[in-house]
Write an enzyme that holds these catalytic residues in place. Structure first.
Site, PDB file in Angstrom:
ATOM      1  N   HIS A   1      83.734  39.258 -60.650  1.00 21.54           N
ATOM      2  CA  HIS A   1      82.372  38.922 -61.039  1.00 21.54           C
ATOM      3  C   HIS A   1      81.804  37.945 -60.018  1.00 21.54           C
ATOM      4  O   HIS A   1      82.539  37.191 -59.381  1.00 21.54           O
ATOM      5  CB  HIS A   1      82.352  38.262 -62.415  1.00 21.54           C
ATOM      6  CG  HIS A   1      82.653  39.202 -63.531  1.00 21.54           C
ATOM      7  ND1 HIS A   1      82.312  38.916 -64.834  1.00 21.54           N
ATOM      8  CD2 HIS A   1      83.263  40.418 -63.574  1.00 21.54           C
ATOM      9  CE1 HIS A   1      82.697  39.910 -65.629  1.00 21.54           C
ATOM     10  NE2 HIS A   1      83.282  40.830 -64.873  1.00 21.54           N
TER      11      HIS A   1
ATOM     12  N   GLU B   1      80.293  35.095 -60.302  1.00 24.10           N
ATOM     13  CA  GLU B   1      80.622  33.690 -60.520  1.00 24.10           C
ATOM     14  C   GLU B   1      82.025  33.349 -60.024  1.00 24.10           C
ATOM     15  O   GLU B   1      82.217  32.340 -59.351  1.00 24.10           O
ATOM     16  CB  GLU B   1      80.530  33.325 -62.011  1.00 24.10           C
ATOM     17  CG  GLU B   1      79.176  33.555 -62.638  1.00 24.10           C
ATOM     18  CD  GLU B   1      79.063  34.910 -63.325  1.00 24.10           C
ATOM     19  OE1 GLU B   1      79.370  35.951 -62.699  1.00 24.10           O
ATOM     20  OE2 GLU B   1      78.641  34.940 -64.483  1.00 24.10           O
TER      21      GLU B   1
ATOM     22  N   CYS C   1      79.885  35.450 -68.670  1.00 22.70           N
ATOM     23  CA  CYS C   1      80.763  35.999 -69.706  1.00 22.70           C
ATOM     24  C   CYS C   1      81.866  34.983 -70.043  1.00 22.70           C
ATOM     25  O   CYS C   1      81.947  33.905 -69.462  1.00 22.70           O
ATOM     26  CB  CYS C   1      81.376  37.313 -69.221  1.00 22.70           C
ATOM     27  SG  CYS C   1      82.605  37.097 -67.896  1.00 22.70           S
TER      28      CYS C   1
ATOM     29  N   CYS D   1      84.110  34.134 -66.960  1.00 20.63           N
ATOM     30  CA  CYS D   1      83.423  33.288 -65.986  1.00 20.63           C
ATOM     31  C   CYS D   1      83.170  31.892 -66.548  1.00 20.63           C
ATOM     32  O   CYS D   1      83.281  30.898 -65.830  1.00 20.63           O
ATOM     33  CB  CYS D   1      82.134  33.947 -65.524  1.00 20.63           C
ATOM     34  SG  CYS D   1      82.458  35.444 -64.561  1.00 20.63           S
TER      35      CYS D   1
END
Length: 155
Positions: A46, A48, A76, A79
């Site tokens: 992801h 992040e 999420c 993260c």
């Protein structure tokens, strides 16, 4: 946030979910990243997480307590955990994630006791952040679904 939106656009061009992230320290960009889950065949890639990893390498420190994260979509659970563990000072995000947002939407991270708490500001360039995602998924729905057997496998 405009830099994060540029990162999100890069992801969209690669047929990745268009999320971008930027870490800033003392007003200067330390790291930037976008989703690379499909390209790298990694569920954890992801924006992040990739951005946090880059910042840690660049600053030679896992503790980013003097850094702020700008991300186009509410982080999420995975993260949010990485943000907490890396001690990010402040998270600025563009638009909420009703299906997976774990800062304000599904889980209120500040309510978890005995946890590093970061400051949160939401709604930064919200219309632009929402639109890039909406457009991406609108186009995705127009295309036929991929056969699961066609997914690339790790060799």
């Amino acid at each position: 946030m405009r830099i994060a939106l540029k990162e999100a656009a890069k992801a969209a061009e690669m047929d990745e979910v268009p999320v971008g992230a930027v870490i800033v320290r003392d007003g200067k960009v330390v790291a930037k990243a976008h989703n690379l889950k499909e390209k790298n065949i990694q569920a954890t890639h992801h924006a992040e997480l990739l951005c946090i990893q880059k910042a840690c390498r660049k600053l030679q420190n896992w503790c980013l307590d003097d850094c702020d994260l700008y991300v186009t979509l509410e982080p999420c659970m995975m993260c949010t955990g990485a943000i907490t563990l890396s001690r990010i000072r402040h998270v600025y995000y563009g638009t909420t994630d009703p299906k997976g947002g774990c800062v304000d939407t599904l889980i209120h991270v500040k309510e978890i006791p005995h946890n590093h708490h970061f400051e949160v500001t939401s709604g930064i360039l919200q219309p632009e952040c929402a639109e890039i995602l909406t457009s991406f998924f609108r186009e995705k729905r127009k295309k036929p679904k991929r056969d699961p057997a066609s997914f690339r496998k790790i060799q």
